[in-house]
Scaffold this motif. Structure first.
Motif, short mmCIF file in Angstrom:
data_model
loop_
_atom_site.label_atom_id
_atom_site.label_comp_id
_atom_site.label_asym_id
_atom_site.label_seq_id
_atom_site.Cartn_x
_atom_site.Cartn_y
_atom_site.Cartn_z
N SER A 1 0.75 -1.11 0.01
CA SER A 1 -0.16 -0.04 0.05
C SER A 1 0.93 1.38 0.22
O SER A 1 0.67 2.36 -0.53
CB SER A 1 -0.93 0.10 1.32
OG SER A 1 -0.30 -0.14 2.36
N GLN B 1 -2.27 10.70 -2.64
CA GLN B 1 -2.09 10.22 -3.93
C GLN B 1 -1.92 11.77 -4.85
O GLN B 1 -1.09 11.85 -5.56
CB GLN B 1 -3.20 9.76 -4.58
CG GLN B 1 -3.66 8.58 -3.86
CD GLN B 1 -3.14 7.35 -4.88
OE1 GLN B 1 -1.78 7.22 -5.08
NE2 GLN B 1 -3.92 6.48 -5.02
N CYS C 1 -1.69 2.79 6.95
CA CYS C 1 -1.67 2.02 5.74
C CYS C 1 -1.31 0.48 5.99
O CYS C 1 -1.90 -0.54 5.41
CB CYS C 1 -0.69 2.64 4.75
SG CYS C 1 -1.15 4.11 3.87
N SER D 1 -5.53 8.95 2.10
CA SER D 1 -4.79 8.38 0.90
C SER D 1 -5.22 8.85 -0.23
O SER D 1 -4.22 9.23 -1.23
CB SER D 1 -5.40 6.93 0.80
OG SER D 1 -4.77 6.05 1.84
#
Lengths: 147, 147
Positions: A7, B114, B45, B110
């Motif tokens: 991840s 990104q 994560c 997340s």
DNA sequence: TATAATTGTTATAATTTATAACAATATTGG
DNA sequence: CCAATATTGTTATAAATTATAACAATTATA
């Protein structure tokens, strides 16, 4: 132990952190026999490249706060690798220069650091290494944009 | 201000350090609104990817000493993002799992991370990015060889 | 079963990084 | 020129990060 971090591997920053951790450890181990660590080696290089560099300029280039730079320069000064010369133009400032000893240590440490870099990039072709470094500086520039 | 560090630019590790400094700053700024920082996000994560992960395993994956990991897990625990479940197989150990809240925060963080990664690698083509990451993991492996 | 090793923890130290204030000097605007 | 302001190197100090030592509870090993 294997592949439990998939991840995180999506993030290029994760690879950068992991790789740099290894680089830092290996480089510090490489420099230790010369009485240097990453930051003092970097400072030596910059002083050699820019004769008469001032402490505040050095701090700015390396991204170190001025109060912390005092200790770093003290360390190099105590080891007789550099001298602080009062600037005649600006009597607040010091001009930093390598001593003869400093030149010698820097030469030896530089050679060792080159070897370190070669070890760390072993198995990477020259043009991939070029691509790597170019991409890293692009990332650095992207980050600098927003501050 | 320009090009006073040519002597250091020969080292790939210098580019890595400078680039990672920017990445770290930008990522921490990106995660702050979600109440996370680099290390707590990474932990989240990994716990999500490995349900029931133990603290010591988490510490080992992230290269953090166990005593320091206690504080990191405390932080996530206090924020109700994870729970520590006593392992039935090994009653010394805790199994770490995300709470519902933890899942939500991780999803949002997340997505933000990104975006951060995309910003940092802007102007870099996909295959150069691939080359970059592959080279970085090669460097990491080279470093791991000698310890 | 006795010994040794592991897990999470506390306490603490060492290291790194950041902030505030100060004297000496330099720069700038009036 | 002069008063106000900024900069340089410095000290002191705080905050944050990273590392080490020891311990109770539990597990593994010989």
């Amino acid at each position: 132990m294997t592949g439990r971090d998939l991840s995180l591997r999506r993030f290029s920053g994760y690879a950068m952190k992991r790789a740099f951790n290894q680089v830092q450890a290996d480089l510090n181990a490489t420099l230790a026999p010369h009485g240097l660590r990453l930051v003092t080696f970097s400072a030596l290089c910059l002083i050699d490249e820019n004769k008469g560099l001032k402490q505040s300029e050095l701090a700015q280039i390396l991204g170190v706060e001025r109060p912390n730079m005092v200790l770093i320069v003290d360390e190099l000064d105590s080891a007789d690798l550099i001298v602080r010369d009062r600037s005649t133009e600006d009597r607040r400032a010091y001009e930093l220069r390598l001593t003869e000893q400093g030149e010698k240590v820097l030469a030896a440490a530089s050679a060792a650091a080159q070897g370190h870099d070669a070890r760390m990039t072993a198995g990477i072709t020259d043009d991939v290494r070029e691509t790597l470094v170019t991409a890293l500086w692009r990332i650095e520039a992207n980050g600098r944009q927003r501050d």
